[in-house]
Design an enzyme around this catalytic site. Sequence first.
Site, PDB file in Angstrom:
ATOM      1  N   CYS A   1       6.516  -8.414  10.765  1.00  0.00           N
ATOM      2  CA  CYS A   1       5.592  -8.170  11.868  1.00  0.00           C
ATOM      3  C   CYS A   1       5.940  -8.979  13.109  1.00  0.00           C
ATOM      4  O   CYS A   1       5.484  -8.673  14.186  1.00  0.00           O
ATOM      5  CB  CYS A   1       4.170  -8.477  11.447  1.00  0.00           C
ATOM      6  SG  CYS A   1       3.572  -7.288  10.267  1.00  0.00           S
TER       7      CYS A   1
ATOM      8  N   ALA B   1      -1.424  -0.784  -0.501  1.00  0.00           N
ATOM      9  CA  ALA B   1      -0.600  -0.070  -1.472  1.00  0.00           C
ATOM     10  C   ALA B   1       0.892  -0.252  -1.214  1.00  0.00           C
ATOM     11  O   ALA B   1       1.690  -0.335  -2.150  1.00  0.00           O
ATOM     12  CB  ALA B   1      -0.949   1.422  -1.441  1.00  0.00           C
TER      13      ALA B   1
ATOM     14  N   THR C   1     -12.624   9.953   7.299  1.00  0.00           N
ATOM     15  CA  THR C   1     -12.145  10.822   6.225  1.00  0.00           C
ATOM     16  C   THR C   1     -11.075  10.102   5.420  1.00  0.00           C
ATOM     17  O   THR C   1     -10.135   9.558   5.972  1.00  0.00           O
ATOM     18  CB  THR C   1     -11.564  12.129   6.795  1.00  0.00           C
ATOM     19  OG1 THR C   1     -12.591  12.813   7.482  1.00  0.00           O
ATOM     20  CG2 THR C   1     -11.029  13.014   5.696  1.00  0.00           C
TER      21      THR C   1
END
Lengths: 428, 131, 385
Positions: free
Chosen positions: A352, A228, A267
Site C-alpha cells: 500500500c 478474503a 447489495t
Amino acid sequence: MSASIEMPVLKDMFDENGLAKDTHGADAQPIYLDYSATTPVDPRVAAKMIPYITEHFGNPASRSHPYGWTAEKAVENAREEVAKLVGADPREIVWTSGATESNNLAIKGAANFYSEKGKHIITITTEHKAVIDAVRELERQGFTATYLDPEPNGLIDLEKFKAAIRPDTVLASVMFVNNEIGVIQDITAIGNICRENNIIFHVDAAQATGKVEIDLEKLPVDLMSFCAHKTYGPKGIGALYVRRKPRIRIEAQMHGGGHERGMRSGTLATHQIVGMGEAFKLAREEMVVENARILKLRNKLLHGLETMEEVYVNGDLEHRVPHNLNISFNYVEGESLIMAVKGIAVSSGSACTSASLEPSYVLRALGRSDELAHSSIRFSIGRFTTEEDIDYTINLMKSKIDKLRELSPLWEMFKDGIDLSKVQWAAH
Amino acid sequence: MAYSDKVLDHYENPRNVGTLDKNDPNVGTGMVGAPACGDVMKLMIKVNDAGIIEDAKFKTYGCGSAIASSSLVTEWLKGKTIDEAYAIKNSAIAEELALPPVKIHCSVLAEDAIKAAVADIKAKQLAKETA
Amino acid sequence: MSHVYFDHNATTALDNSVLEAMLPWLSAQSGNPTSRHTFGRSARDAVEHARAQVAEACGAYSSQVIFTSCGTEANNFAIKGMANHKPASQILTSAIEHPCVTRPALAMQALGFMSRQIAVDADGKVILENLKQQLAAPTSLVSVMLANNETGVIQDIAAIAEMARATGALMHTDAVQGLGKIPLNFADLNVHAMTISSHKIHGPQGAAALILDKRVDIEPLLLGGGQEKGLRSGTENVAAIIGFGAACELAVAKQKNYASHTLALRQQFEQGLTSINNTHNITVFGNKVARLSNTSFFGFDNIEGETLVMALDRKGYAVASGSACSSDSSEPSHVLLSMGIDADTARGAVRVTFGTNNTAEQVASFLAILNNELLRLKQLTAIAA
C-alpha cells in the site's frame, strides 16, 4: 474504446488440473513471493464462486423469488464457514467490502457509539494505514490517541501498553499479525488488559486467518477485521466480527437498505461471499499441514540468505507467522535491489505504500536506520510456493546482492574497516 | 517505475566499475551523496601529464538511475581534458538516459561527482607544484 | 418448471462476455494493483482499462471515476463526503430516493445538518416549485435520482441541477437505474456527482462508481492505503471492476436495441393488462410521464402485492413487490405513498422489469398466468371477506 485489453503478460499459475505450473523455464513469469500483498484465488475457491455469478445471480435481499433465496442460503453458509474458522457465532459476522472497510467500521463505529464513555484511543505505530488513518480521522473529530511504538522486535511491551491507558480510554486497536514483518502480538494478554480496564478491543486480523489459530470463544476480543484476498479468496470482500456476549455495539458507517442487521448496508456480492466462505473453510481444514510445509520453506530461505554477511532479519523470529521473512541487506540500496530481483515478485515494505519511496514506516518504528529500512525485502511465502522456488530465490538473491555490493562504495568502505557512522557525508 | 532501455543497459552491464589507487598523485576522487539519502557515488579519474583523463572508475550505492548515471559519465570522461570534464552538465546526462523528472537528482549527483573528482585532482596538482 | 426473470431492476444476470473478461482475474491472476512487480502492474493496467470503459459509458473522464464496492457505498460517499465540506445547512433529497440516499442524509443530522425531502407529484416527478421554495433556505446538497427503481420515472436532472447550482448547492444524482437503459452523459446532467453500479447492467456485484467533478471537495468514507487517489482506500476488487468495465462497454453498444426491445415488451404487457382490467381496478404508476422502457409498476385494488408475487413465483415468474433492498419489510412502498397513492393500493403493487433476454412469448404466457392468479386470489379474498 478498443475492444480487447492487452492481456497481462502473466500466464496462469495453474495448469488444467489446478496444479501450480512449473515457473522456472526460460521465459518464465517471476516467482510470486508476495502472498502478504494478496494471494491468488485458490482454484477450488474459484470453482465454487463461478456458479454464483452465472446461474445463481440473485440479489440476496430479494425475498420474493428463488433467485434471491439461493443467494441468501449461500451467503449464510459462507457466514458459517467464516465463523467456524475463527470460533465465532455466525450472527457475529458482518460482511464488508474488505479489511479496510472492516477497520474503518470497527474503529469509527465503536468510537462513535461509545464516545460518551471516553474519547481516548490506543493503537500501535506499526498498524495498517487503514487503522492509523481511521484513528487520525477520529482525532480530527475531537478524540485523542496514543500511538505506541513496539519494541525493536516488533512486539508490544505489555507494561508500556498498560501505562498508556487513561481513565477515558474507550478503544484499543492492535493488529494480530503485522503485514510487513509477520510478527504475532500477544492478543490474549492485551485483550485481558483491555477487559480489566473496560476498554473495547479491536484486532485487525487480515494477515492472521489461516496462519494462526483464532478462537474468539476464548480470545478477549470485541471486534475483529478479516478479508478474503489474503487467504486465497477473492478481492473486494471482508468481514467484521462483532461480539454478541457481552454485546458490542457499533454505529453504522454506511446507511441504506439496512442489510447486515443495519450494521452495513449495500447489495452483497454473493459470489465473493461464497468465495470467502470456501477460502476460510479450506484454511480451517488445511492450516496445520500447510503451515508446517511453509515453515520448512521459510527456514530454508532464511538459512540460505543468512550465509551472506550483513543481513538482518526484521522483527521477532519466534513470534512470527511462518509465511513471512523480512530481511535487510546492508550496503545495498533498496530500489536497485528491487530492480535486481525481477525474477521474483516481492515487496519492499507494504504494497500500500510502495508507490512512494519513503522507507517503510513499520521498520522505522522498530528503530531501524533509514538505510536498513530502504534495503529491506519482504518475502511472503504461500500455498503455491515450491522448494524449487526457494532454491531459485536464494541463488538469485546471492548473485544479485554480490553484484550490487561489488558496485557499492559503502560495502567497500565497510570491507576496509571504515566506520560509516563517523564519515562526514555531504548531504544533498 | 519504468526505466529507459539505456538505464537498464547501464544497470545490467555497468561500465568501469572499480577503484583506482587513491594515493596515486594522478588520481582524483570524488565522493558525493549520503547513505541516509539513498545515494552515494564515488568517482575516480586518472589524469595524465597532458591533463587528459586516461581512466575512470566508479562505485555507486543508489537506484538504477544513479548507477546508470555514474556508469555513463565514466564512459564520457575517458579522453576528455579535466576542463572539458568540468563542463559536463547534468542535463546532458539526464537527456542521454531519458531520466524521468523524479530521477533528475541522480544526474545532478553524477555532475557533482565529476566536479568533486576534478577538484581533488586539481588540489593534488597544486600540492605537487608547491612541493 | 423453468423460471422467467422479470426483476431486472433488482439485479441482472452476468453476461457471458463479461464473465469471460473476469475469469482470468477470478482465479490465477493474483496481483494487488498497488504492488510494483509484474503481477501488480498488470492488475493496475486492467483496472485503468476498466476505468476508461466506465467513463466512456457515462460521458465522463477516466479521472472522474472513483470505484466503490456498491451503489450504497457510492451514495453514502457522495452525500456524507460532499456535505461535510460545506457549512452545515440542509440536505435536500427527493421523497422517492432509495434508502441509501435518505439514510446517510438523515445520519448527517448528527453533525448539525438538516435533512429535508422534496415532494413529488402524482406521477412521481419532483415538483420543481417545491424544490425552489426549499432552496430559499441555505442548502449544502441536493440529491435526486435520475430514474426511480420502482416506477422507472425519469427526472429532469439537468433542470434540477441548474436550480441547485444557482443557490450554490452541490448536486448529486443516483443514476444506478439509468445506466444502460437511457443515454447517460455526466456533463449534460450538469451534476457534481453521480452514482452508477455494475450489477444492474449485467455486470458483477461488488463494483460501482461515483463519478465526481474533481473541483468538488469530498471527504473519503474509507481511509487507509490511499487507493483511488486517496478518495477510497482498500484493495481494488480487480475482477469485479474489470467486469464492470466490460459490462459498461456492452451496455453502451446495446443501449438502443435494449430500449426498443424492452419498450415493445412493456407495451405488449400493459396492453394485456388493460384486457384483464374488466374484473380488477388497475393502476399503472407513472405511465403519463417519461419512464424507463423496461419498467412496469402496477397495482390492483384489494390484492395484496406480496401474496400475488409469491403466487406468481410458484408459477415460475420472478417479479417484485417493491424495491429488493427494503423487501424485508411489508411496509407499503414509500415511493407510491409519496405520489399520494393510498396505502392499500400501494401494498398491492407489483413491479415487472424486463431485460434483453425476455421474449414476447414469456410476456404472453405471464399475462395468462397473471389473469388466472388474479381470479383465484379474488375468490379467496372474497370468501375471506
